[in-house]
Design a protein around this motif. Structure first.
Motif, PDB file in Angstrom:
ATOM      1  N   THR A 257       0.874  -1.165   0.000  1.00 40.02           N
ATOM      2  CA  THR A 257       0.000   0.000   0.000  1.00 40.02           C
ATOM      3  C   THR A 257       0.914   1.218   0.000  1.00 40.02           C
ATOM      4  N   ARG A 258       0.896   1.970  -1.082  1.00 36.64           N
ATOM      5  CA  ARG A 258       1.811   3.101  -1.227  1.00 36.64           C
ATOM      6  C   ARG A 258       1.388   4.322  -0.412  1.00 36.64           C
ATOM      7  N   THR A 259       0.105   4.472  -0.203  1.00 33.60           N
ATOM      8  CA  THR A 259      -0.389   5.635   0.546  1.00 33.60           C
ATOM      9  C   THR A 259      -1.317   5.154   1.665  1.00 33.60           C
ATOM     10  N   PRO A 260      -0.744   4.551   2.710  1.00 26.81           N
ATOM     11  CA  PRO A 260      -1.585   4.039   3.799  1.00 26.81           C
ATOM     12  C   PRO A 260      -2.222   5.173   4.600  1.00 26.81           C
ATOM     13  N   LYS A 261      -3.328   4.868   5.234  1.00 23.99           N
ATOM     14  CA  LYS A 261      -3.925   5.800   6.182  1.00 23.99           C
ATOM     15  C   LYS A 261      -2.944   5.917   7.338  1.00 23.99           C
ATOM     16  N   THR A 262      -2.811   7.120   7.894  1.00 25.13           N
ATOM     17  CA  THR A 262      -1.856   7.353   8.981  1.00 25.13           C
ATOM     18  C   THR A 262      -2.480   8.229  10.056  1.00 25.13           C
ATOM     19  N   THR A 263      -1.764   8.365  11.148  1.00 28.34           N
ATOM     20  CA  THR A 263      -2.114   9.291  12.211  1.00 28.34           C
ATOM     21  C   THR A 263      -0.832   9.953  12.704  1.00 28.34           C
ATOM     22  N   THR A 264      -0.986  10.892  13.636  1.00 23.58           N
ATOM     23  CA  THR A 264       0.163  11.602  14.186  1.00 23.58           C
ATOM     24  C   THR A 264       0.203  11.402  15.698  1.00 23.58           C
ATOM     25  N   PRO A 265       1.341  11.662  16.318  1.00 22.61           N
ATOM     26  CA  PRO A 265       1.432  11.509  17.777  1.00 22.61           C
ATOM     27  C   PRO A 265       0.472  12.413  18.549  1.00 22.61           C
ATOM     28  N   THR A 266       0.066  13.518  17.961  1.00 20.27           N
ATOM     29  CA  THR A 266      -0.808  14.458  18.664  1.00 20.27           C
ATOM     30  C   THR A 266      -2.289  14.256  18.361  1.00 20.27           C
ATOM     31  N   GLU A 267      -2.600  13.352  17.452  1.00 17.19           N
ATOM     32  CA  GLU A 267      -3.999  13.083  17.096  1.00 17.19           C
ATOM     33  C   GLU A 267      -4.723  12.436  18.264  1.00 17.19           C
ATOM     34  N   ILE A 268      -5.966  12.792  18.464  1.00 18.02           N
ATOM     35  CA  ILE A 268      -6.783  12.189  19.515  1.00 18.02           C
ATOM     36  C   ILE A 268      -7.060  10.732  19.137  1.00 18.02           C
ATOM     37  N   ALA A 269      -6.965   9.837  20.115  1.00 18.60           N
ATOM     38  CA  ALA A 269      -7.134   8.401  19.865  1.00 18.60           C
ATOM     39  C   ALA A 269      -8.462   8.093  19.191  1.00 18.60           C
ATOM     40  N   GLY A 270      -9.514   8.793  19.589  1.00 15.53           N
ATOM     41  CA  GLY A 270     -10.826   8.551  18.989  1.00 15.53           C
ATOM     42  C   GLY A 270     -10.837   8.811  17.494  1.00 15.53           C
ATOM     43  N   ALA A 271     -10.055   9.785  17.040  1.00 16.13           N
ATOM     44  CA  ALA A 271      -9.969  10.074  15.607  1.00 16.13           C
ATOM     45  C   ALA A 271      -9.300   8.919  14.871  1.00 16.13           C
ATOM     46  N   ALA A 272      -8.278   8.336  15.478  1.00 15.04           N
ATOM     47  CA  ALA A 272      -7.606   7.184  14.877  1.00 15.04           C
ATOM     48  C   ALA A 272      -8.578   6.007  14.782  1.00 15.04           C
ATOM     49  N   VAL A 273      -9.379   5.811  15.824  1.00 18.81           N
ATOM     50  CA  VAL A 273     -10.383   4.733  15.812  1.00 18.81           C
ATOM     51  C   VAL A 273     -11.369   4.954  14.668  1.00 18.81           C
TER      52      VAL A 273
ATOM     53  N   VAL B 240     -10.916   6.518  11.836  1.00 20.49           N
ATOM     54  CA  VAL B 240     -10.252   6.214  10.554  1.00 20.49           C
ATOM     55  C   VAL B 240     -10.206   4.700  10.346  1.00 20.49           C
ATOM     56  N   MET B 241      -9.832   3.965  11.384  1.00 14.37           N
ATOM     57  CA  MET B 241      -9.756   2.504  11.278  1.00 14.37           C
ATOM     58  C   MET B 241     -11.118   1.910  10.958  1.00 14.37           C
ATOM     59  N   GLU B 242     -12.157   2.391  11.632  1.00 19.93           N
ATOM     60  CA  GLU B 242     -13.503   1.864  11.389  1.00 19.93           C
ATOM     61  C   GLU B 242     -13.987   2.202   9.983  1.00 19.93           C
ATOM     62  N   GLN B 243     -13.752   3.425   9.529  1.00 18.72           N
ATOM     63  CA  GLN B 243     -14.186   3.852   8.195  1.00 18.72           C
ATOM     64  C   GLN B 243     -13.540   3.040   7.085  1.00 18.72           C
ATOM     65  N   HIS B 244     -12.292   2.644   7.295  1.00 18.77           N
ATOM     66  CA  HIS B 244     -11.541   1.984   6.230  1.00 18.77           C
ATOM     67  C   HIS B 244     -11.314   0.495   6.473  1.00 18.77           C
TER      68      HIS B 244
ATOM     69  N   ASP C 175      -5.286  -2.230  20.984  1.00 16.79           N
ATOM     70  CA  ASP C 175      -4.664  -1.423  22.029  1.00 16.79           C
ATOM     71  C   ASP C 175      -5.545  -0.233  22.395  1.00 16.79           C
ATOM     72  N   LEU C 176      -6.139   0.385  21.380  1.00 12.84           N
ATOM     73  CA  LEU C 176      -7.032   1.511  21.638  1.00 12.84           C
ATOM     74  C   LEU C 176      -8.281   1.064  22.382  1.00 12.84           C
ATOM     75  N   MET C 177      -8.754  -0.126  22.051  1.00 13.09           N
ATOM     76  CA  MET C 177      -9.923  -0.669  22.757  1.00 13.09           C
ATOM     77  C   MET C 177      -9.589  -0.927  24.220  1.00 13.09           C
ATOM     78  N   LYS C 178      -8.424  -1.521  24.487  1.00 13.15           N
ATOM     79  CA  LYS C 178      -7.992  -1.783  25.859  1.00 13.15           C
ATOM     80  C   LYS C 178      -7.856  -0.498  26.663  1.00 13.15           C
ATOM     81  N   ALA C 179      -7.452   0.574  25.979  1.00 10.90           N
ATOM     82  CA  ALA C 179      -7.262   1.861  26.643  1.00 10.90           C
ATOM     83  C   ALA C 179      -8.585   2.621  26.818  1.00 10.90           C
ATOM     84  N   GLY C 180      -9.660   2.080  26.250  1.00  9.06           N
ATOM     85  CA  GLY C 180     -10.963   2.711  26.374  1.00  9.06           C
ATOM     86  C   GLY C 180     -11.244   3.802  25.351  1.00  9.06           C
ATOM     87  N   ALA C 181     -10.443   3.874  24.308  1.00  8.94           N
ATOM     88  CA  ALA C 181     -10.633   4.892  23.287  1.00  8.94           C
ATOM     89  C   ALA C 181     -11.632   4.459  22.215  1.00  8.94           C
ATOM     90  N   ALA C 182     -11.996   3.203  22.231  1.00  5.61           N
ATOM     91  CA  ALA C 182     -12.935   2.685  21.230  1.00  5.61           C
ATOM     92  C   ALA C 182     -14.113   2.030  21.891  1.00  5.61           C
TER      93      ALA C 182
END
Length: 78
Positions: A27-43, A45-49, A71-78
């Motif tokens: 995958t040349r252009t994978p979906k990504t996140t940043t260290p400062t992104e809120i965990a819920g936003a990453a969740v 993106v994962m759910e949408q794709h 890991d996000l689920m264990k942390a309560g972000a999902a």
């Protein structure tokens, strides 16, 4: 980045999928996140794709980690 989905798709194309160059499978252009992104936003993106993990890139687009949905689920972000 090579994902499980990439490997599944390559395996479906030929019995000799391990002979296919990575550049043709990855995958040349994978979906990504940043260290400062809120965990819920990453969740979201994962759910949408329909993906289980996101590379974490810094401001220079350098890989600094990976975040996995479980890991996000264990942390309560999902």
């Amino acid at each position: 980045m090579v994902t499980a989905g990439d490997l599944t798709a390559a395996h479906g194309k030929t019995d000799h999928f391990l002979d296919i160059p990575v550049t043709e499978v990855m995958t040349r252009t994978p979906k990504t996140t940043t260290p400062t992104e809120i965990a819920g936003a990453a969740v979201r993106v994962m759910e949408q794709h329909g993906i289980m993990a996101l590379p974490v890139l810094d401001g220079g687009r350098k890989l600094v980690g990976m975040v996995h949905l479980h890991d996000l689920m264990k942390a309560g972000a999902a």
